[in-house]
Design an enzyme around this catalytic site. Structure first.
Site, PDB file in Angstrom:
ATOM      1  N   ARG A 217       0.452  -1.004  -0.024  1.00  0.00           N
ATOM      2  CA  ARG A 217       0.125   0.249   0.276  1.00  0.00           C
ATOM      3  C   ARG A 217       0.520   1.434  -0.098  1.00  0.00           C
ATOM      4  O   ARG A 217       0.737   2.126  -1.123  1.00  0.00           O
ATOM      5  CB  ARG A 217      -0.824  -0.029   1.358  1.00  0.00           C
ATOM      6  N   PHE A 233     -11.260  -4.064  -6.193  1.00  0.00           N
ATOM      7  CA  PHE A 233     -11.773  -5.463  -4.695  1.00  0.00           C
ATOM      8  C   PHE A 233     -11.125  -4.432  -3.582  1.00  0.00           C
ATOM      9  O   PHE A 233      -9.660  -4.867  -2.798  1.00  0.00           O
ATOM     10  CB  PHE A 233     -10.550  -6.595  -5.064  1.00  0.00           C
ATOM     11  N   ASP A 256     -15.893  -2.870  -4.759  1.00  0.00           N
ATOM     12  CA  ASP A 256     -16.098  -4.308  -3.344  1.00  0.00           C
ATOM     13  C   ASP A 256     -17.709  -4.730  -4.260  1.00  0.00           C
ATOM     14  O   ASP A 256     -18.336  -3.938  -3.533  1.00  0.00           O
ATOM     15  CB  ASP A 256     -15.326  -3.760  -2.420  1.00  0.00           C
ATOM     16  N   SER A 257     -17.625  -5.867  -3.810  1.00  0.00           N
ATOM     17  CA  SER A 257     -19.605  -6.333  -4.000  1.00  0.00           C
ATOM     18  C   SER A 257     -19.679  -6.200  -2.251  1.00  0.00           C
ATOM     19  O   SER A 257     -21.289  -7.278  -2.395  1.00  0.00           O
ATOM     20  CB  SER A 257     -18.645  -7.952  -4.265  1.00  0.00           C
ATOM     21  N   ASP A 305      -7.018  -6.395  -6.685  1.00  0.00           N
ATOM     22  CA  ASP A 305      -6.034  -7.612  -5.295  1.00  0.00           C
ATOM     23  C   ASP A 305      -7.244  -8.346  -4.923  1.00  0.00           C
ATOM     24  O   ASP A 305      -8.406  -8.324  -4.374  1.00  0.00           O
ATOM     25  CB  ASP A 305      -6.107  -6.414  -4.338  1.00  0.00           C
ATOM     26  N   CYS A 345      -3.573 -13.396  -5.149  1.00  0.00           N
ATOM     27  CA  CYS A 345      -2.488 -14.097  -3.204  1.00  0.00           C
ATOM     28  C   CYS A 345      -3.188 -15.342  -3.275  1.00  0.00           C
ATOM     29  O   CYS A 345      -3.269 -16.117  -2.855  1.00  0.00           O
ATOM     30  CB  CYS A 345      -3.471 -13.191  -1.850  1.00  0.00           C
TER      31      CYS A 345
HETATM   32  N1  SAH Z   1      -6.948  -4.916  -1.462  1.00  0.00           N
HETATM   33  C1  SAH Z   1      -7.995  -4.815  -0.424  1.00  0.00           C
HETATM   34  C2  SAH Z   1      -8.107  -6.679   0.556  1.00  0.00           C
HETATM   35  C3  SAH Z   1      -9.450  -7.458  -1.190  1.00  0.00           C
HETATM   36  S1  SAH Z   1      -9.243  -8.723  -0.737  1.00  0.00           S
HETATM   37  C4  SAH Z   1      -6.893  -4.142   1.200  1.00  0.00           C
HETATM   38  O1  SAH Z   1      -5.744  -4.049   0.552  1.00  0.00           O
HETATM   39  O2  SAH Z   1      -7.276  -4.735   2.410  1.00  0.00           O
HETATM   40  C5  SAH Z   1     -10.778  -9.401  -2.020  1.00  0.00           C
HETATM   41  C6  SAH Z   1     -11.670  -8.727  -1.671  1.00  0.00           C
HETATM   42  O3  SAH Z   1     -12.947  -8.535  -2.909  1.00  0.00           O
HETATM   43  C7  SAH Z   1     -12.849  -8.832  -0.359  1.00  0.00           C
HETATM   44  O4  SAH Z   1     -13.245  -7.387   0.134  1.00  0.00           O
HETATM   45  C8  SAH Z   1     -13.957  -9.284  -1.399  1.00  0.00           C
HETATM   46  O5  SAH Z   1     -14.816  -9.285  -0.394  1.00  0.00           O
HETATM   47  C9  SAH Z   1     -14.070  -8.642  -2.977  1.00  0.00           C
HETATM   48  N2  SAH Z   1     -14.864  -9.230  -3.744  1.00  0.00           N
HETATM   49  C10 SAH Z   1     -14.703 -10.637  -4.336  1.00  0.00           C
HETATM   50  N3  SAH Z   1     -15.092 -11.176  -4.908  1.00  0.00           N
HETATM   51  C11 SAH Z   1     -15.201  -9.514  -6.021  1.00  0.00           C
HETATM   52  C12 SAH Z   1     -15.944  -9.552  -7.466  1.00  0.00           C
HETATM   53  N4  SAH Z   1     -16.440 -10.705  -7.765  1.00  0.00           N
HETATM   54  N5  SAH Z   1     -16.475  -8.516  -7.223  1.00  0.00           N
HETATM   55  C13 SAH Z   1     -16.131  -7.449  -6.552  1.00  0.00           C
HETATM   56  N6  SAH Z   1     -15.429  -7.162  -5.178  1.00  0.00           N
HETATM   57  C14 SAH Z   1     -15.585  -8.707  -4.816  1.00  0.00           C
END
Ligand code: SAH
Length: 401
Positions: A217, A233, A256-257, A305, A345
């Site tokens: 970050r 995400f 985010d979803s 991510d 990841c």
């Molecule tokens: N970048 C974040 C961590 C991401 S974790 C950080 O720095 O903290 C992955 C995320 O993807 C989760 O919050 C999950 O809710 C979201 N997610 C999973 N599938 C998704 C989709 N199809 N569309 C949008 N978000 C999604």
């Protein structure tokens, strides 16, 4: 767990090499026979086909990882003193790493294989510890571990989080809940890279927050100055906040979803007084990106991510397709000279494979891609050289021409 001689697990011919090299996972398929009827959770001696001592481990007949190896000294039992030493080593590293910075209260204290404690993860959130077991045999020693941890860290409370699917893979029946002291507040506030961050350690993903991206970050913030950023995400806004506040991005859109993640992300932006430069949208990333392509919207920096896409070997191909699709879409919304930050990841998709996927996305979209940084997980998630699977996070920062 008595004084009786240890049961012995004998490996098949030609299957001992990884364990002489200290890999901790003895899969059922590598085992020739078991002598002495080991019970779930028992300490066992693992020997080669010819009877040569390899290591001491813990036995779980319900897991594909039949034995997790911890000790390489034939004469040293896996007793209280042994585990205490492992924990002390893990804690000492974090003390050294963070010194007196606030991150010492917002970090991973014990990282399973990375700390030679396969199956135990401990995260520290302020005065609370969040514990996760991925080994049933270690979980059976929960009381001992809690005693060792609370003696050393004096937390206000210890809360258990369980990983999805662990019931089936390890035969481990555990439910989230309080193990010691007081339950954590909701939200709980921590400090990372100078930002204040509210997290929900009870209901949030994993143990509530992704500490593994802490340094990434900060790295990404360095490229964000004046740019229009898309954080796909975004979860609770980890990258968004860093880009907007530390990096002085012109504007950040986080997608985010998860409705609760979006709500927390908004609150975190307000908390850091960058609410007016951040917009958080609850949406599925793929259709969101497709719509952005459709209306010709462009960004100066795009972060991808996504959650873990490959959980099993047969799932790798599908995951690769998913990464390809996402990265293609990201390139389509990146302005010329824009920065792509793309993460994976999935431990099963290794660094070379991930770079190959990016190369393909770039070729397909007719973009040049200059790699600026290939990063991994933060150093409170160390990688055991003997268990390269513990290097799971990739974060590539590239410039799209
Ligand atoms: N970048 C974040 C961590 C991401 S974790 C950080 O720095 O903290 C992955 C995320 O993807 C989760 O919050 C999950 O809710 C979201 N997610 C999973 N599938 C998704 C989709 N199809 N569309 C949008 N978000 C999604």
């Amino acid at each position: 767990m008595s004084d009786a001689p240890l049961a012995v697990v004998v490996l098949k011919k030609r299957r001992a090499l990884p364990f002489f090299s200290h890999h901790p996972w003895v899969f059922a398929g590598a085992i020739e026979r078991e002598e002495g009827a080991p019970q779930p959770g028992d300490e066992v001696r693992v020997v080669s086909h010819e009877g040569r001592f390899i290591g001491r481990g813990l036995y779980n007949p319900d897991s594909q990882i039949r034995v997790r190896l911890y000790g390489w000294d034939e004469h040293r039992p896996l007793d209280r003193d042994f585990w205490a030493e492992r924990i002390d080593q893990a804690l000492a590293w974090r003390e050294q790493l963070f010194q007196h910075r606030p991150e010492r209260h917002a970090c991973r204290l014990i990282f399973s294989e990375g700390d030679h404690l396969s199956g135990l993860t401990v995260d520290r959130y302020g005065e609370w510890l969040l514990v996760q077991w991925t080994s049933r045999a270690l979980a059976m020693r929960q009381e001992l571990f809690l005693e060792l941890l609370t003696e050393r860290l004096r937390p206000r409370g210890v809360w258990l989080r369980t990983e999805r699917g662990i019931g089936e893979s390890e035969g481990l029946s555990a439910a989230d809940g309080l193990l010691r002291g007081e339950p954590p507040p909701r939200p709980l506030f921590l400090v990372e890279n100078g930002l204040r961050i509210g997290v929900d350690v009870l209901e949030g993903h994993k143990t509530g927050y992704y500490f593994d991206q802490r340094d990434n970050r900060r790295a990404v913030a360095a490229y964000a100055g004046g740019r229009k950023v898309l954080d796909a995400f975004c979860y609770t806004g980890g990258f968004s906040l860093a880009a907007a506040k530390l990096g002085q991005a012109a504007h950040v859109t986080g997608v985010d979803s998860s409705p609760s993640a979006i709500e927390t992300a908004r609150a975190n932006a307000e908390l850091n007084e960058i609410g007016e430069r951040c917009t958080f949208v609850r949406a599925d990333v793929v259709p969101y990106l497709e719509a952005a392509v459709g209306r010709g919207e462009q960004f100066g920096l795009v972060i991808l991510d996504p959650p873990k896409m490959a959980r099993t070997r047969p799932g790798i191909e599908r995951a690769a397709k998913g990464y390809l699709r996402l990265n293609r879409l990201a390139l389509q919304v990146l302005e010329p000279g824009g920065i792509l930050v793309t993460c994976s990841c999935s431990g099963l998709v290794d660094r070379e494979m991930f770079l190959d996927i990016l190369a393909r996305a770039a070729l397909e979209k007719g973009r040049g891609l200059q790699i600026l940084e290939v990063r991994g997980q933060a150093s409170d998630h160390p990688v055991s050289i003997h268990c390269r699977e513990s290097a799971y996070l990739k974060c590539v920062i590239a410039r799209a021409v």
